[in-house]
Design a protein around this motif. Structure first.
Motif, PDB file in Angstrom:
ATOM      1  N   LEU A 162       0.847  -1.190   0.000  1.00 37.15           N
ATOM      2  CA  LEU A 162       0.000   0.000   0.000  1.00 37.15           C
ATOM      3  C   LEU A 162       0.881   1.237   0.000  1.00 37.15           C
ATOM      4  CD1 LEU A 162      -2.689  -0.928   2.705  1.00 37.15           C
ATOM      5  CD2 LEU A 162      -2.933  -1.069   0.218  1.00 37.15           C
ATOM      6  N   ASP A 163       0.449   2.253  -0.713  1.00 38.24           N
ATOM      7  CA  ASP A 163       1.173   3.529  -0.727  1.00 38.24           C
ATOM      8  C   ASP A 163       0.187   4.622  -1.109  1.00 38.24           C
ATOM      9  OD1 ASP A 163       2.973   5.783  -1.698  1.00 38.24           O
ATOM     10  OD2 ASP A 163       4.466   4.322  -1.041  1.00 38.24           O
ATOM     11  N   ASP A 164       0.270   5.752  -0.409  1.00 45.62           N
ATOM     12  CA  ASP A 164      -0.681   6.841  -0.667  1.00 45.62           C
ATOM     13  C   ASP A 164      -0.348   7.639  -1.918  1.00 45.62           C
ATOM     14  OD1 ASP A 164      -2.249   6.247   1.530  1.00 45.62           O
ATOM     15  OD2 ASP A 164      -1.113   7.538   2.893  1.00 45.62           O
ATOM     16  N   ASP A 165       0.792   7.384  -2.530  1.00 51.40           N
ATOM     17  CA  ASP A 165       1.186   8.082  -3.753  1.00 51.40           C
ATOM     18  C   ASP A 165       0.507   7.416  -4.960  1.00 51.40           C
ATOM     19  OD1 ASP A 165       2.353   9.317  -5.893  1.00 51.40           O
ATOM     20  OD2 ASP A 165       4.416   8.975  -5.270  1.00 51.40           O
ATOM     21  N   PRO A 166      -0.430   8.108  -5.636  1.00 53.71           N
ATOM     22  CA  PRO A 166      -1.149   7.493  -6.764  1.00 53.71           C
ATOM     23  C   PRO A 166      -0.237   7.053  -7.901  1.00 53.71           C
ATOM     24  CG  PRO A 166      -2.223   9.530  -6.059  1.00 53.71           C
ATOM     25  CD  PRO A 166      -0.891   9.477  -5.370  1.00 53.71           C
ATOM     26  N   THR A 167       0.909   7.689  -8.070  1.00 51.68           N
ATOM     27  CA  THR A 167       1.811   7.335  -9.178  1.00 51.68           C
ATOM     28  C   THR A 167       2.454   5.965  -8.983  1.00 51.68           C
ATOM     29  OG1 THR A 167       3.717   8.428  -8.136  1.00 51.68           O
ATOM     30  CG2 THR A 167       2.311   9.765  -9.571  1.00 51.68           C
ATOM     31  N   LYS A 168       2.327   5.410  -7.788  1.00 54.39           N
ATOM     32  CA  LYS A 168       2.943   4.100  -7.512  1.00 54.39           C
ATOM     33  C   LYS A 168       1.929   2.953  -7.513  1.00 54.39           C
ATOM     34  CE  LYS A 168       6.636   6.146  -4.718  1.00 54.39           C
ATOM     35  NZ  LYS A 168       7.287   6.224  -3.389  1.00 54.39           N
ATOM     36  N   HIS A 169       0.674   3.263  -7.832  1.00 57.79           N
ATOM     37  CA  HIS A 169      -0.374   2.256  -7.700  1.00 57.79           C
ATOM     38  C   HIS A 169      -0.347   1.181  -8.774  1.00 57.79           C
ATOM     39  CE1 HIS A 169      -3.109   4.881  -4.910  1.00 57.79           C
ATOM     40  NE2 HIS A 169      -1.938   4.602  -4.387  1.00 57.79           N
ATOM     41  N   ARG A 170       0.479   1.306  -9.778  1.00 58.31           N
ATOM     42  CA  ARG A 170       0.599   0.263 -10.799  1.00 58.31           C
ATOM     43  C   ARG A 170       1.941  -0.465 -10.719  1.00 58.31           C
ATOM     44  NH1 ARG A 170      -3.372   0.426 -14.653  1.00 58.31           N
ATOM     45  NH2 ARG A 170      -4.691   2.299 -14.667  1.00 58.31           N
ATOM     46  N   LEU A 171       2.692  -0.157  -9.673  1.00 57.08           N
ATOM     47  CA  LEU A 171       4.024  -0.753  -9.549  1.00 57.08           C
ATOM     48  C   LEU A 171       3.955  -2.183  -9.030  1.00 57.08           C
ATOM     49  CD1 LEU A 171       6.196   2.082  -7.926  1.00 57.08           C
ATOM     50  CD2 LEU A 171       6.201   1.345 -10.306  1.00 57.08           C
ATOM     51  N   ARG A 172       5.017  -2.928  -9.312  1.00 57.32           N
ATOM     52  CA  ARG A 172       5.274  -4.222  -8.694  1.00 57.32           C
ATOM     53  C   ARG A 172       6.726  -4.210  -8.237  1.00 57.32           C
ATOM     54  NH1 ARG A 172       2.347  -9.005  -9.389  1.00 57.32           N
ATOM     55  NH2 ARG A 172       0.291  -8.666 -10.322  1.00 57.32           N
ATOM     56  N   ILE A 173       6.964  -4.652  -7.025  1.00 55.98           N
ATOM     57  CA  ILE A 173       8.325  -4.751  -6.498  1.00 55.98           C
ATOM     58  C   ILE A 173       8.630  -6.217  -6.277  1.00 55.98           C
ATOM     59  CG2 ILE A 173       9.879  -4.155  -4.605  1.00 55.98           C
ATOM     60  CD1 ILE A 173       8.247  -1.628  -4.154  1.00 55.98           C
ATOM     61  N   ASP A 174       9.527  -6.752  -7.088  1.00 55.87           N
ATOM     62  CA  ASP A 174       9.845  -8.188  -7.052  1.00 55.87           C
ATOM     63  C   ASP A 174       8.591  -9.051  -7.108  1.00 55.87           C
ATOM     64  OD1 ASP A 174      12.446  -7.444  -6.892  1.00 55.87           O
ATOM     65  OD2 ASP A 174      12.925  -8.640  -5.134  1.00 55.87           O
ATOM     66  N   GLY A 175       7.661  -8.630  -7.958  1.00 58.62           N
ATOM     67  CA  GLY A 175       6.441  -9.406  -8.152  1.00 58.62           C
ATOM     68  C   GLY A 175       5.323  -9.096  -7.192  1.00 58.62           C
ATOM     69  N   VAL A 176       5.573  -8.266  -6.179  1.00 56.13           N
ATOM     70  CA  VAL A 176       4.541  -7.920  -5.194  1.00 56.13           C
ATOM     71  C   VAL A 176       3.835  -6.645  -5.653  1.00 56.13           C
ATOM     72  CG1 VAL A 176       4.043  -7.450  -2.776  1.00 56.13           C
ATOM     73  CG2 VAL A 176       5.971  -8.934  -3.386  1.00 56.13           C
ATOM     74  N   PRO A 177       2.509  -6.679  -5.844  1.00 53.92           N
ATOM     75  CA  PRO A 177       1.818  -5.519  -6.426  1.00 53.92           C
ATOM     76  C   PRO A 177       1.458  -4.446  -5.403  1.00 53.92           C
ATOM     77  CG  PRO A 177       0.255  -7.292  -6.064  1.00 53.92           C
ATOM     78  CD  PRO A 177       1.612  -7.825  -5.649  1.00 53.92           C
ATOM     79  N   VAL A 178       1.451  -3.205  -5.870  1.00 54.85           N
ATOM     80  CA  VAL A 178       0.894  -2.095  -5.087  1.00 54.85           C
ATOM     81  C   VAL A 178      -0.600  -2.063  -5.398  1.00 54.85           C
ATOM     82  CG1 VAL A 178       0.933   0.376  -4.651  1.00 54.85           C
ATOM     83  CG2 VAL A 178       3.050  -0.806  -5.232  1.00 54.85           C
ATOM     84  N   VAL A 179      -1.442  -2.274  -4.391  1.00 50.83           N
ATOM     85  CA  VAL A 179      -2.882  -2.412  -4.624  1.00 50.83           C
ATOM     86  C   VAL A 179      -3.662  -1.146  -4.292  1.00 50.83           C
ATOM     87  CG1 VAL A 179      -2.815  -4.907  -4.251  1.00 50.83           C
ATOM     88  CG2 VAL A 179      -3.248  -3.397  -2.307  1.00 50.83           C
ATOM     89  N   GLY A 180      -2.971  -0.079  -3.903  1.00 44.28           N
ATOM     90  CA  GLY A 180      -3.649   1.170  -3.611  1.00 44.28           C
ATOM     91  C   GLY A 180      -3.057   1.866  -2.406  1.00 44.28           C
ATOM     92  N   GLY A 181      -3.820   2.834  -1.868  1.00 36.46           N
ATOM     93  CA  GLY A 181      -3.390   3.574  -0.697  1.00 36.46           C
ATOM     94  C   GLY A 181      -3.981   2.980   0.568  1.00 36.46           C
ATOM     95  N   ARG A 182      -3.895   3.734   1.654  1.00 36.48           N
ATOM     96  CA  ARG A 182      -4.369   3.207   2.938  1.00 36.48           C
ATOM     97  C   ARG A 182      -5.878   2.964   2.950  1.00 36.48           C
ATOM     98  NH1 ARG A 182      -2.817   7.893   7.080  1.00 36.48           N
ATOM     99  NH2 ARG A 182      -1.014   8.048   5.687  1.00 36.48           N
ATOM    100  N   ARG A 183      -6.617   3.636   2.064  1.00 33.93           N
ATOM    101  CA  ARG A 183      -8.059   3.421   2.001  1.00 33.93           C
ATOM    102  C   ARG A 183      -8.408   2.026   1.478  1.00 33.93           C
ATOM    103  NH1 ARG A 183     -10.458   9.154  -0.435  1.00 33.93           N
ATOM    104  NH2 ARG A 183      -9.757  10.492   1.311  1.00 33.93           N
ATOM    105  N   GLU A 184      -7.462   1.415   0.769  1.00 33.52           N
ATOM    106  CA  GLU A 184      -7.690   0.069   0.227  1.00 33.52           C
ATOM    107  C   GLU A 184      -7.190  -1.027   1.176  1.00 33.52           C
ATOM    108  OE1 GLU A 184      -8.792   2.678  -2.419  1.00 33.52           O
ATOM    109  OE2 GLU A 184      -6.639   2.653  -1.988  1.00 33.52           O
ATOM    110  N   LEU A 185      -6.989  -0.682   2.462  1.00 28.77           N
ATOM    111  CA  LEU A 185      -6.461  -1.672   3.403  1.00 28.77           C
ATOM    112  C   LEU A 185      -7.385  -2.880   3.521  1.00 28.77           C
ATOM    113  CD1 LEU A 185      -4.428  -2.606   5.489  1.00 28.77           C
ATOM    114  CD2 LEU A 185      -5.578  -1.201   7.198  1.00 28.77           C
TER     115      LEU A 185
END
Length: 395
Positions: A162-185
């Motif tokens: 999770l990350d509150d920065d919208p520009t990172k919401h399509r990233l994957r880090i070593d295959g682990v996806p960013v699924v949204g910000g804290r509202r998507e917990l």
């Protein structure tokens, strides 16, 4: 594994060289000569040693190794061109460009395969790990995720970010996806089944951590954090760094260790009074202050046994017959005035207090008289007696 990669680099470079020469001499029946092949091997070995690529200097697939990879391909190709030219092999820019790019692609591709296989093997062979959500897709989150994936004994398996920065919401880090910000917990919990969240933002202040803690608590998640950027001090993140939340994380401040040497200047040669001198903090403070040579050190406590113990620890003897020991109760204003008139202290360390919370909650009036009213009396008599430094000590 390193030897295998080194061998594939060499064979790949020689193969690309052979193909390049064969393509540029098509129809002539002339391929790469043994001399050119030998030059190819020598060029790669020499450049690999020169750049450190084949000396295990960097982790496989790292940015530093990628830089060395490009340098090695360039140096090897240039050396091959010079060698072929000296043998009148007629190297062309097309040939050399093909060799350089082909070698770079082959060596890079081999390292990608090796790193991916290593990562997958580590994840399969490790001990059972529970899914966790990582908050923070920045450098801290990236380092934490890689530490969890590389360590075969890691108790954590990153399943979502999770990350509150919208520009990172399509990233994957070593295959682990960013699924949204804290509202998507909640959505992240539903997807992963995670019961733990790791706050991987070393620069986070107390306010941010407090907000994330409240959010996690509302979703019944355990909270783990990375140390602050100052605590990490530029080193790599390890699994052992991922720890439980502390009060200092929520407060945004950390414990300060007192450097008693910095206050020695106003202790030496002066008259010092310590209240609560027989207590756990007061007794240690008494021993420390005594080392800096005050002209007179007065130890005040209402417990005679405690005064006996602290005098014994300082001097190795305790006859209880010196005027440095003051038996008094700071809750009595008149007695305090008598003490200050006779001792005339320049510096006062106030360490006397009642501190056992469960007992004080049962007898709050006692806590009020000692910890509040007696402190007020002590401050007042210190002001009227000309005390220059008053230090309140609290646990």
């Amino acid at each position: 594994m390193r030897s295998f990669i080194w061998a594939t680099d060499l064979l790949g470079f020689m193969a690309v060289t052979s193909v390049s020469w064969a393509l540029t001499t098509a129809g002539s029946g002339v391929g790469a000569s043994p001399t050119v092949m030998l030059a190819s091997a020598a060029a790669l070995v020499g450049s690999g040693q020169l750049t450190g690529l084949h000396r295990s200097r960097w982790p496989i697939g790292s940015f530093d190794e990628s830089t060395a990879l490009a340098s090695t391909a360039l140096v090897a190709t240039a050396a091959l061109g010079l060698g072929a030219a000296s043998l009148d092999e007629g190297p062309t820019l097309g040939r050399l460009a093909f060799v350089g790019l082909g070698t770079l692609v082959l060596m890079g591709f081999m390292r990608v395969l090796v790193r991916r296989r290593t990562d997958q093997t580590s994840r399969r062979s490790g001990s059972p790990a529970k899914s966790v959500i990582v908050f923070g897709a920045g450098t801290g989150g990236e380092l934490a995720i890689r530490a969890m994936l590389r360590d075969v004994d890691s108790p954590y398996r990153p399943a979502a970010i999770l990350d509150d920065d919208p520009t990172k919401h399509r990233l994957r880090i070593d295959g682990v996806p960013v699924v949204g910000g804290r509202r998507e917990l909640q959505n992240a919990i539903d997807i992963t089944g995670a019961e733990t969240i790791i706050i991987a933002v070393p620069s986070a202040n107390g306010s941010m951590i407090s907000e994330l803690f409240d959010l996690a608590h509302a979703h019944r998640l355990e909270v783990r954090v990375l140390p602050s950027a100052n605590d990490l001090f530029g080193r790599q993140v390890r699994i052992a760094d991922i720890r439980e939340l502390r009060e200092s994380d929520l407060l945004g401040r950390h414990r300060i260790e007192t450097d008693i040497n910095s206050i020695a200047g106003y202790l030496s040669g002066r008259r010092v009074l310590i209240t609560g001198a027989g207590g756990s903090i007061g007794s240690e403070l008494s021993r420390q202050v005594h080392r800096y040579g005050p002209s007179k050190l007065f130890l005040l406590d209402r417990d005679e046994s405690a005064l006996h113990a602290v005098q014994l620890s300082i001097h190795g003897r305790a006859m209880l017959d010196s005027d440095e020991l003051v038996l008094a109760d700071i809750r009595e204003p008149s007695r305090l005035r008598e003490v200050f008139e006779s001792t005339k202290p320049d510096v006062v360390f106030h360490a006397a207090a009642l501190k056992h919370l469960p007992l004080l909650e049962r007898y709050p009036s006692e806590a009020l008289q000692t910890n509040v009213q007696a402190t007020v009396h002590l401050l007042a008599v210190s002001m009227t007696s000309g005390v220059s430094n008053f230090i309140n000590v609290s646990s």
